[in-house]
Design an enzyme around this catalytic site. Sequence first.
Site, mmCIF file in Angstrom:
data_model
loop_
_atom_site.group_PDB
_atom_site.id
_atom_site.type_symbol
_atom_site.label_atom_id
_atom_site.label_comp_id
_atom_site.label_asym_id
_atom_site.label_seq_id
_atom_site.Cartn_x
_atom_site.Cartn_y
_atom_site.Cartn_z
ATOM 1 N N GLU A 168 -33.295 -12.455 -1.153
ATOM 2 C CA GLU A 168 -32.963 -12.549 -2.141
ATOM 3 C C GLU A 168 -31.442 -11.056 -2.560
ATOM 4 O O GLU A 168 -30.172 -11.892 -2.690
ATOM 5 C CB GLU A 168 -33.439 -12.316 -3.584
ATOM 6 C CG GLU A 168 -34.454 -13.477 -3.931
ATOM 7 C CD GLU A 168 -34.958 -13.128 -5.526
ATOM 8 O OE1 GLU A 168 -36.022 -14.211 -5.433
ATOM 9 O OE2 GLU A 168 -34.935 -12.192 -5.803
ATOM 10 N N ASN A 179 -41.963 -10.648 -5.866
ATOM 11 C CA ASN A 179 -40.739 -12.061 -5.579
ATOM 12 C C ASN A 179 -40.583 -11.152 -4.362
ATOM 13 O O ASN A 179 -40.392 -9.997 -4.037
ATOM 14 C CB ASN A 179 -40.034 -12.356 -6.877
ATOM 15 C CG ASN A 179 -40.047 -12.687 -8.478
ATOM 16 O OD1 ASN A 179 -41.337 -13.055 -8.361
ATOM 17 N ND2 ASN A 179 -39.963 -12.130 -9.036
ATOM 18 N N SER A 192 -41.614 -9.897 -12.580
ATOM 19 C CA SER A 192 -41.440 -10.159 -13.838
ATOM 20 C C SER A 192 -42.104 -9.556 -15.024
ATOM 21 O O SER A 192 -42.775 -8.607 -14.923
ATOM 22 C CB SER A 192 -42.296 -11.696 -14.236
ATOM 23 O OG SER A 192 -41.817 -12.228 -15.799
ATOM 24 N N GLY A 235 0.571 -1.385 0.339
ATOM 25 C CA GLY A 235 0.320 -0.177 -0.218
ATOM 26 C C GLY A 235 0.961 1.758 -0.210
ATOM 27 O O GLY A 235 0.711 2.761 0.119
ATOM 28 N N THR A 236 2.026 1.275 -0.480
ATOM 29 C CA THR A 236 2.887 1.926 -0.148
ATOM 30 C C THR A 236 2.419 3.117 -0.885
ATOM 31 O O THR A 236 2.353 4.721 -1.224
ATOM 32 C CB THR A 236 4.132 1.479 -0.922
ATOM 33 O OG1 THR A 236 5.230 1.029 -0.157
ATOM 34 C CG2 THR A 236 5.418 2.611 -0.666
ATOM 35 N N SER A 240 5.946 4.641 8.208
ATOM 36 C CA SER A 240 6.949 3.750 7.254
ATOM 37 C C SER A 240 5.284 3.815 6.300
ATOM 38 O O SER A 240 4.281 3.088 7.216
ATOM 39 C CB SER A 240 7.161 2.979 7.132
ATOM 40 O OG SER A 240 7.382 1.707 6.044
ATOM 41 N N SER A 241 5.178 3.310 5.421
ATOM 42 C CA SER A 241 3.828 2.327 4.920
ATOM 43 C C SER A 241 3.454 0.829 5.677
ATOM 44 O O SER A 241 2.703 0.924 5.238
ATOM 45 C CB SER A 241 4.298 2.221 3.278
ATOM 46 O OG SER A 241 4.504 3.460 2.113
ATOM 47 N N ASN A 242 4.673 0.816 5.885
ATOM 48 C CA ASN A 242 4.458 -0.554 6.477
ATOM 49 C C ASN A 242 3.578 -0.991 7.784
ATOM 50 O O ASN A 242 3.622 -1.718 8.439
ATOM 51 C CB ASN A 242 5.904 -1.927 6.365
ATOM 52 C CG ASN A 242 6.354 -1.636 5.051
ATOM 53 O OD1 ASN A 242 5.654 -1.057 3.847
ATOM 54 N ND2 ASN A 242 7.993 -2.472 5.713
ATOM 55 N N PRO A 301 6.176 16.014 1.678
ATOM 56 C CA PRO A 301 5.370 14.306 2.037
ATOM 57 C C PRO A 301 6.184 13.790 2.600
ATOM 58 O O PRO A 301 4.931 12.885 3.736
ATOM 59 C CB PRO A 301 4.931 13.970 0.321
ATOM 60 C CG PRO A 301 5.987 14.966 -0.313
ATOM 61 C CD PRO A 301 6.459 16.513 0.104
ATOM 62 N N ASN A 302 7.060 13.215 2.624
ATOM 63 C CA ASN A 302 7.155 12.549 3.601
ATOM 64 C C ASN A 302 8.906 12.640 4.152
ATOM 65 O O ASN A 302 8.172 11.999 5.643
ATOM 66 C CB ASN A 302 9.197 12.207 1.666
ATOM 67 C CG ASN A 302 8.656 11.350 1.479
ATOM 68 O OD1 ASN A 302 8.350 11.646 0.233
ATOM 69 N ND2 ASN A 302 8.322 9.911 1.528
ATOM 70 N N HIS A 310 -35.411 -31.442 8.055
ATOM 71 C CA HIS A 310 -35.040 -32.116 6.747
ATOM 72 C C HIS A 310 -36.002 -31.497 5.407
ATOM 73 O O HIS A 310 -36.489 -32.149 4.261
ATOM 74 C CB HIS A 310 -36.010 -33.535 6.454
ATOM 75 C CG HIS A 310 -34.009 -33.659 7.434
ATOM 76 N ND1 HIS A 310 -33.053 -34.424 7.278
ATOM 77 C CD2 HIS A 310 -34.523 -34.533 9.158
ATOM 78 C CE1 HIS A 310 -32.924 -34.467 8.625
ATOM 79 N NE2 HIS A 310 -33.308 -34.689 9.745
ATOM 80 N N LYS A 315 -46.773 -11.356 -10.665
ATOM 81 C CA LYS A 315 -45.952 -11.873 -9.520
ATOM 82 C C LYS A 315 -45.584 -11.053 -9.229
ATOM 83 O O LYS A 315 -45.007 -9.810 -9.297
ATOM 84 C CB LYS A 315 -44.637 -12.414 -10.628
ATOM 85 C CG LYS A 315 -44.745 -13.576 -10.162
ATOM 86 C CD LYS A 315 -43.705 -14.407 -11.186
ATOM 87 C CE LYS A 315 -43.217 -15.413 -10.862
ATOM 88 N NZ LYS A 315 -41.606 -15.131 -9.551
#
Length: 462
Positions: free
Chosen positions: A327, A322, A314, A101-102, A135-137, A126-127, A184, A320
């Site tokens: 669903e 449903n 439908s 994800g760096t 870190s990105s990590n 930015p850095n 059942h 009809k």
Amino acid sequence: MSDKSSRKVHDSMGELEVPADALWGAQTQRAVDNFPISGLAMPRRFIAALGLVKWAAAGANAELGLLKTERAVAIQKASLAVADGVHDRQFPIDVFQTGSGTSSNMNANEVIANLASGILGSEVHPNDDVNMCQSSNDVIPTCVHVSASLAIHNELLPALKHLAETLEKKADETRTVVKTGRTHLMDAMPVTLGQELDGWRSQIEHANERLGETLRRLAALAQGGTAVGTGINAHPKFGRKVATLLGERTGVEFTQASSLFESLSSQDAAVEASGQLKVLAVSLTKIANDLRWMNSGPLAGLGEIELPALQPGSSIMPGKVNPVIPEAVAMVCAQVIGNDATITLAGQSGNFQLNVMLPLVAHNLLQSIEILSNACRCLADKAIAGFVVNADNINRALDRNPILVTALNPVIGYEKGAAVAKVAYKKGRPVKDVAKEMTDLSDKELDRLLDPAALTKGGIQH
């Protein structure tokens, strides 16, 4: 690109052009160019977590004396704008990108740095500034946990509570409706509709409890581990301060992980959370399918209930209708189960000090939380709350249920009971009428022993 439509930016690999109106810089643009794969950007909730983490990081660095206050304030203002979704269009990177994800971390760093520079009136890097002590990590695993924690806290748990309360109310309304139980898919001893719904309610409440347990582990953050878990280039107190600030901002009690090596190299807590979401999906599938069966018909099915009519069913069969909500919920559950399989495989992709499928984990986990949250509310409001009981259909099937003879077992024995049931079923007659002919039991005794409402309370009939 023309001069008016682009501007030049550079990074450690050289110079390139980005759109003139883009707030991002070179590393984001390289990722945009490198990963034209799915068209799926990182989720909104993940971008919000990135903004919150950068906000907390700037605050922690200011408290530790590593970042000047005015610079930290500018970064924090920009970060909160990102967290609030003001700049979502500035986060175009595909989910299928570098596994750490760096690219997404640098996307956030570059956008926030650009915004903060405008606020401060001087350059914010930015850095060196936005990504200070990070870190990105460790940022990306932290964002996975933060985004999932907030989504579960703020969206899924309230949705589960709403569904459980709706089920409880409907169970109370139908507590005296006696119907044919089914095992059942075959006729079995009677239950009340309220008992059936109470079973569903219990499933949802157990899902809530399971997620609550998992949230404790999701709240443990990787921040402070930096590159490999040792905390190189980060103040020793940085990770704990970030967790504290995030907790104060969100109301979730975040902590620094007890083992930063585990939190960088594995996604076990995310896998666990996904597993709990899968259990919820299994529960919702059972509920959705029961509703579909109970609603089936209206003439050739069970027809025990009538779900709210929401839309024509439908394009060719007029009239009809449903069971569209059950669903849709069942499809959500199928997606969540598929997401869980992907997260499981992604969780296996921790090699030595880093998991390299973090964006995929984030995307699938957050999608599962979002669609389950929405599905729970739809199921509660558009199916369960408004269904109508078809008492005539229920009573007709109950009166002819040959399995009611089970209640006579203690009096006439299993063999005799089976003979009564077979005759009742073959001739389509009520059990009481057949039992009266085949046993010495009186009408009064049969009425008492075969009372369906009494049979829903269990025990031995005498």
